[in-house]
Design a protein around this motif. Structure first.
Motif, PDB file in Angstrom:
ATOM      1  N   ILE A   1      -1.168  -1.038  10.489  1.00  0.00           N
ATOM      2  CA  ILE A   1       0.149  -0.872  10.137  1.00  0.00           C
ATOM      3  C   ILE A   1       0.221   0.516   9.179  1.00  0.00           C
ATOM      4  O   ILE A   1       1.146   1.211   9.120  1.00  0.00           O
ATOM      5  N   THR A   2      -0.741   0.174   8.265  1.00  0.00           N
ATOM      6  CA  THR A   2      -0.743   1.349   6.957  1.00  0.00           C
ATOM      7  C   THR A   2      -1.142   2.645   7.674  1.00  0.00           C
ATOM      8  O   THR A   2      -0.571   3.586   7.224  1.00  0.00           O
TER       9      THR A   2
ATOM     10  N   GLN B   1       0.681  -0.999   0.216  1.00  0.00           N
ATOM     11  CA  GLN B   1       0.040   0.000  -0.146  1.00  0.00           C
ATOM     12  C   GLN B   1       0.902   1.154  -0.061  1.00  0.00           C
ATOM     13  O   GLN B   1       0.503   2.200  -0.785  1.00  0.00           O
ATOM     14  N   LEU B   2       1.900   1.259   1.051  1.00  0.00           N
ATOM     15  CA  LEU B   2       2.711   2.437   0.927  1.00  0.00           C
ATOM     16  C   LEU B   2       3.603   2.670  -0.437  1.00  0.00           C
ATOM     17  O   LEU B   2       3.590   3.663  -0.810  1.00  0.00           O
ATOM     18  N   ILE B   3       3.998   1.554  -1.011  1.00  0.00           N
ATOM     19  CA  ILE B   3       4.802   1.796  -2.319  1.00  0.00           C
ATOM     20  C   ILE B   3       3.779   2.205  -3.416  1.00  0.00           C
ATOM     21  O   ILE B   3       4.090   2.979  -4.258  1.00  0.00           O
ATOM     22  N   LEU B   4       2.488   1.543  -3.338  1.00  0.00           N
ATOM     23  CA  LEU B   4       1.584   2.194  -4.607  1.00  0.00           C
ATOM     24  C   LEU B   4       1.146   3.331  -4.206  1.00  0.00           C
ATOM     25  O   LEU B   4       1.248   4.203  -5.191  1.00  0.00           O
ATOM     26  N   LYS B   5       1.198   3.932  -3.031  1.00  0.00           N
ATOM     27  CA  LYS B   5       0.821   5.312  -2.575  1.00  0.00           C
ATOM     28  C   LYS B   5       1.914   6.277  -3.481  1.00  0.00           C
ATOM     29  O   LYS B   5       1.720   7.205  -3.726  1.00  0.00           O
ATOM     30  N   ALA B   6       3.113   5.960  -3.021  1.00  0.00           N
ATOM     31  CA  ALA B   6       4.451   6.778  -3.325  1.00  0.00           C
ATOM     32  C   ALA B   6       4.289   6.674  -5.146  1.00  0.00           C
ATOM     33  O   ALA B   6       4.675   7.743  -5.715  1.00  0.00           O
TER      34      ALA B   6
ATOM     35  N   GLY C   1       1.357   5.710   7.382  1.00  0.00           N
ATOM     36  CA  GLY C   1       0.980   7.132   6.623  1.00  0.00           C
ATOM     37  C   GLY C   1       1.133   8.023   7.609  1.00  0.00           C
ATOM     38  O   GLY C   1       1.289   9.118   6.992  1.00  0.00           O
ATOM     39  N   HIS C   2       0.783   8.077   8.953  1.00  0.00           N
ATOM     40  CA  HIS C   2       1.212   9.147   9.702  1.00  0.00           C
ATOM     41  C   HIS C   2       2.688   9.160   9.690  1.00  0.00           C
ATOM     42  O   HIS C   2       3.092  10.632   9.443  1.00  0.00           O
ATOM     43  N   PHE C   3       3.703   8.233   9.800  1.00  0.00           N
ATOM     44  CA  PHE C   3       5.083   8.478   9.942  1.00  0.00           C
ATOM     45  C   PHE C   3       5.690   8.619   8.638  1.00  0.00           C
ATOM     46  O   PHE C   3       6.759   9.637   8.691  1.00  0.00           O
TER      47      PHE C   3
ATOM     48  N   PHE D   1       4.425  -0.998  -9.934  1.00  0.00           N
ATOM     49  CA  PHE D   1       4.785  -2.271 -10.528  1.00  0.00           C
ATOM     50  C   PHE D   1       5.186  -3.076  -9.085  1.00  0.00           C
ATOM     51  O   PHE D   1       4.833  -4.268  -8.920  1.00  0.00           O
ATOM     52  N   GLY D   2       6.189  -2.531  -8.178  1.00  0.00           N
ATOM     53  CA  GLY D   2       6.745  -3.045  -7.141  1.00  0.00           C
ATOM     54  C   GLY D   2       5.546  -3.514  -6.100  1.00  0.00           C
ATOM     55  O   GLY D   2       5.609  -4.612  -5.403  1.00  0.00           O
TER      56      GLY D   2
END
Length: 130
Positions: free
Chosen positions: A96-97, A26-31, A101-103, A61-62
């Motif tokens: 976790i997300t 999720q974090l990588i997709l957001k980036a 997302g906060h940090f 993609f990652g």
């Protein structure tokens, strides 16, 4: 149909690995979706070029690859653990997300988000102890 077994430490570890992989995805997709090239292409409207720009963004993609890996591991979990026991652990992905997302992205952690996160943690802890 074979009966799923009780949850072992190895299965718990695999479940948690799936949850972490999904949260990281999720974090990588957001980036990737926040990148300048993707944002520029999204502003031009839907097109085949937009799809290609999004799909071939390295971060998008990652993230998709991590989702795929997590899904493959999850299939192993489902073959060995009752779904009613395993699936609630997926809620930890929300925790976790939200924290990442906060940090990582500086997203707000309001009182209601903190309370909801605590309730999720309590629910998963209660389930794990049953």
């Amino acid at each position: 149909m074979a009966e799923p077994s009780q949850m072992t430490r190895n299965m718990l570890a695999m479940i948690l690995l799936c949850v972490v992989l999904t949260a990281v995805a999720q974090l990588i997709l957001k980036a990737g979706m926040s990148s300048a090239s993707v944002q520029k292409q999204l502003q031009s409207g839907p097109s085949v070029q937009t799809v290609w720009t999004v799909l071939f963004n390295a971060q998008v993609f990652g993230g998709l690859v991590l989702y795929g890996l997590s899904t493959c591991l999850w299939l192993v979990v489902l073959a060995r653990v009752d779904v009613s026991l395993a699936y609630p652990f997926v809620a930890l992905g929300f925790v976790i997300t939200a924290l990442c997302g906060h940090f990582v992205y500086g997203e707000a952690m309001t009182a209601s988000r903190i309370a909801a996160t605590a309730l999720i943690c309590a629910g998963v802890a209660l389930l794990a102890s049953s």
